[in-house]
Design an enzyme around this catalytic site. Structure first.
Site, short mmCIF file in Angstrom:
data_model
loop_
_atom_site.label_atom_id
_atom_site.label_comp_id
_atom_site.label_asym_id
_atom_site.label_seq_id
_atom_site.Cartn_x
_atom_site.Cartn_y
_atom_site.Cartn_z
N GLY A 209 0.87 -1.36 -0.71
CA GLY A 209 0.18 -0.23 -0.05
C GLY A 209 1.06 1.68 -0.25
N CYS A 210 0.08 2.29 0.07
CA CYS A 210 0.15 3.75 -0.33
C CYS A 210 1.77 3.90 1.07
CB CYS A 210 -0.27 4.42 -1.07
SG CYS A 210 -1.29 4.48 -0.42
N TYR A 211 0.40 4.15 2.42
CA TYR A 211 1.12 4.96 3.40
C TYR A 211 2.37 3.08 3.82
CZ TYR A 211 -2.37 7.98 3.82
OH TYR A 211 -3.60 8.70 3.53
#
Length: 406
Positions: A209-211
């Protein structure tokens, strides 16, 4: 910098790789078959007006045939944009159930210059002419689809469906049982700079995921070397609205997002177990973090501001040196000079992660700032890095897009 050669009245160029610089000052010509200009740039491809006079417009043959599932979403369209400059990967199948029958240019006019097949429903997709798949579908739908794909295909899944090794944890955080536990056992987590060798030999990669990408890149080396305490890690993260996807949602309307900050998923964001899984692996013990994400009134970009407690006797300089040693040979992870603050506008449209570490006013604590483009390094760019590795190509291939500024 790029290497050039002239052959048969064509100009070839390609990225100048670091390892080549170490070997020789003379650059070999690229492999035969690359009959277009390929430059490190922020544009999608070379326009016809820049082709050499008298050169016929022949679509170059690509070695690897790609399917993009979910091409009508943000991450799918970003894959298409990035692949426009890839010398080895060519798209042969694109799916988008609600947009079936349409061209990519009708859905995303900025991609209308690309010569690509029309999108089809997944049920109608022909995978006989496909070597590898980018799966850009929502979580919860991906497991059954990947389970039904030919076993010969290399797959990078950009959903959350295969990121958590513990399927009971997946059910707890995503509210439904995992429907492909046998594939979960096979899946490799795709944080490229940390798990490169595992990814190289994988058939199915769960793209982070991005985070979690923006958080684990700076924290993993520090946790692994025990120079920060595995307690009291506080993460304040902010993302552009594209991180919420392209689906129509009231909370994402312009009037809901503009001129303000929108906190969400407080204490229960679905990226929490993914972050804790990666940090716990690095520490070889359980780590729990405090994580709060926010939507910002911008299209793309992500910043994670991380507060950590240093181990006894450790200084800010020690943290800086460890990050420098860990990433000094990495193409896409850059530690800025001491005191320089990373900004999201300096990574926009690129696969770079910029970071730095600062002393807190509270003795013994440090502040780490990490920025990425949530759609590139936080999704499609890292996915392309991973597939490059899986297919035996240099992982930076097709990713030399410089950030867009201003």
């Amino acid at each position: 910098m790029a290497s050039f050669s002239i052959a048969a009245n064509r100009i070839y160029s390609r990225p100048f790789l670091k390892e080549e610089a170490k070997r020789s000052k003379l650059k070999p010509a690229p492999a035969a078959g690359l009959d277009r200009m390929y430059v490190a740039a922020s544009v999608a491809s070379t326009p016809p007006s820049l082709r050499l006079a008298g050169q016929s417009r022949v679509k170059p043959q690509k070695d690897v045939r790609i399917a993009v599932l979910g091409a009508s979403g943000y991450t799918g369209s970003e894959i298409v944009r990035l692949l426009a400059n890839h010398p080895n990967f060519g798209i042969t199948v694109m799916t988008a159930d609600r947009k079936a029958g349409q061209s990519i240019g009708t859905v995303f006019p900025h991609l209308s210059t690309q010569d690509l097949p029309n999108m089809v429903a997944i049920a109608d997709a022909d995978f006989s002419e496909v070597d590898a798949v980018f799966c850009c579908l929502p979580h919860g739908t991906t497991q059954d689809i990947i389970k039904g794909l030919p076993k010969s295909l290399k797959i990078v899944d950009l959903s959350a469906d295969f990121r958590l090794r513990d399927i009971s944890e997946y059910e707890e955080w995503y509210g439904q049982p995992h429907r492909a536990p046998e594939l979960q056992e096979e899946a490799v987590y795709g944080l490229t700079e940390v798990l490169r060798e595992d990814i190289r030999n994988a058939r199915l990669v769960a793209n982070p995921g991005c985070y979690p990408t923006s958080i684990q890149i700076p924290l993993v080396p520090l946790v692994k070397e025990n120079i920060i305490k595995p307690l009291n890690i506080i993460i304040d993260a902010k993302s552009g609205v594209s991180g919420a996807g392209r689906g129509a949602k009231e909370a994402n309307l312009y009037t809901e997002i503009a001129e303000g900050i929108h906190s969400y998923g407080i204490t229960r964001h679905r990226h929490v177990p993914e972050i804790e899984q990666g940090l716990s692996d690095a520490a070889k013990s359980k780590i729990t973090v405090s994580f709060t994400p926010h939507l910002m009134p911008m299209s793309r970009g992500m910043q994670s501001t991380i507060y950590v407690e240093m181990s006894p006797g450790v200084t800010i300089d020690d943290l800086y040196r460890q990050l420098k040693v860990s990433y000094e040979d990495e193409e896409f992870v850059k530690l800025l000079p001491a005191g320089v603050v990373p900004h999201t506008r300096h990574v926009r449209g690129s696969n770079y992660c910029l970071m730095n570490v600062f002393p807190d006013r509270i003795p013994g604590r440090a502040i780490i700032i990490s920025v990425i483009d949530n759609l590139v390094k936080g999704a499609s760019g890292q996915a392309l890095q991973n597939l490059n590795l899986m297919m035996g190509f240099p992982e930076i291939t097709g990713l030399h897009y410089l950030p867009l500024f201003p």
